[in-house]
Design a protein around this motif. Sequence first.
Motif, short mmCIF file in Angstrom:
data_model
loop_
_atom_site.label_atom_id
_atom_site.label_comp_id
_atom_site.label_asym_id
_atom_site.label_seq_id
_atom_site.Cartn_x
_atom_site.Cartn_y
_atom_site.Cartn_z
N PRO A 57 0.41 43.84 3.23
CA PRO A 57 -0.19 42.69 2.57
C PRO A 57 -1.06 43.15 1.40
N ARG A 58 -1.10 42.33 0.37
CA ARG A 58 -1.93 42.62 -0.79
C ARG A 58 -2.65 41.35 -1.19
N PRO A 62 -9.21 36.54 -6.70
CA PRO A 62 -10.42 37.29 -6.99
C PRO A 62 -11.37 37.47 -5.80
N SER A 63 -11.17 36.76 -4.69
CA SER A 63 -12.08 36.86 -3.54
C SER A 63 -11.44 37.66 -2.41
N ALA A 64 -12.27 38.28 -1.60
CA ALA A 64 -11.80 38.98 -0.40
C ALA A 64 -11.40 37.95 0.65
N VAL A 65 -10.57 38.36 1.60
CA VAL A 65 -10.13 37.52 2.71
C VAL A 65 -10.46 38.27 4.00
N THR A 66 -11.15 37.60 4.92
CA THR A 66 -11.53 38.26 6.17
C THR A 66 -10.34 38.50 7.08
N ASP A 67 -9.33 37.66 7.01
CA ASP A 67 -8.12 37.80 7.81
C ASP A 67 -7.13 36.75 7.32
N ALA A 68 -5.87 37.00 7.51
CA ALA A 68 -4.82 36.04 7.16
C ALA A 68 -3.70 36.21 8.17
N THR A 69 -2.74 35.29 8.13
CA THR A 69 -1.60 35.35 9.04
C THR A 69 -0.31 35.18 8.24
N VAL A 70 0.63 36.08 8.47
CA VAL A 70 1.94 36.01 7.84
C VAL A 70 2.97 35.70 8.92
N GLY A 86 0.23 45.21 18.33
CA GLY A 86 -1.00 44.43 18.40
C GLY A 86 -1.20 43.66 17.11
N GLY A 87 -1.71 42.46 17.22
CA GLY A 87 -1.91 41.62 16.05
C GLY A 87 -0.71 40.75 15.73
N CYS A 88 0.39 40.93 16.46
CA CYS A 88 1.58 40.11 16.25
C CYS A 88 1.92 39.36 17.54
N ALA A 89 2.49 38.17 17.39
CA ALA A 89 2.85 37.36 18.55
C ALA A 89 4.10 36.55 18.22
N CYS A 98 1.90 37.56 12.39
CA CYS A 98 1.09 38.78 12.45
C CYS A 98 -0.18 38.59 11.62
N ARG A 99 -1.27 39.14 12.15
CA ARG A 99 -2.54 39.16 11.41
C ARG A 99 -2.48 40.25 10.36
N THR A 100 -3.10 39.99 9.22
CA THR A 100 -3.15 41.00 8.17
C THR A 100 -4.39 41.86 8.28
N GLY A 101 -5.43 41.34 8.93
CA GLY A 101 -6.71 42.03 8.90
C GLY A 101 -7.42 41.72 7.60
N GLU A 102 -8.53 42.36 7.38
CA GLU A 102 -9.33 42.11 6.18
C GLU A 102 -8.60 42.60 4.93
N LEU A 103 -8.66 41.78 3.88
CA LEU A 103 -8.03 42.12 2.61
C LEU A 103 -9.07 42.04 1.50
#
Length: 160
Positions: A57-58, A62-70, A86-89, A98-103
């Motif tokens: 993920p990229r 202009p703002s950070a993202v604490t988490d996202a889902t793809v 882990g992080g996928c369901a 799947c969670r992307t985590g912090e971006l």
Amino acid sequence: MRTLMRVLCAVVAGAGLVVGAGSPAGAGGVSLAPEADLAYHGYVSMADGRVDVRLTPRNHGPSAVTDATVRLRWSVALADRQSLPGGCARADARAVVCRTGELAADGLGEEIRLAVRLRGAPAEVMLEFETVWGGGAVDGNRANDRQRVLVLDTGDSYVF
């Protein structure tokens, strides 16, 4: 009476959130939500009904993202039993989230690797990616976070 007051306060607060949610701009036309531009790049291959996916993920900012889902959705059903990282369901018969985590703004996330088994052994499969949750950020460019990749059962890698 105290319970009634709590319920009324919760309803009023909830109504305020609903009313505010319909308007992306606050007073003076300034956006209240952070803006981020999420995209996914990587490759996918398939052999004998097993699909290997690696995607990074990229966030173009202009703002950070604490988490996202793809969401990854295949054109054919997945086998009933899957071993997901882990992080996928499993989301449904043909999809995994799947969670992307912090971006960070203008940064790359951790690579997401997963291997799934398809039901049967199709000669080809269409794999679709899309953001289903952007961590509360507004993404003005949804074109680059939605992709479709045709994958043939050759073992070759297809870049996206």
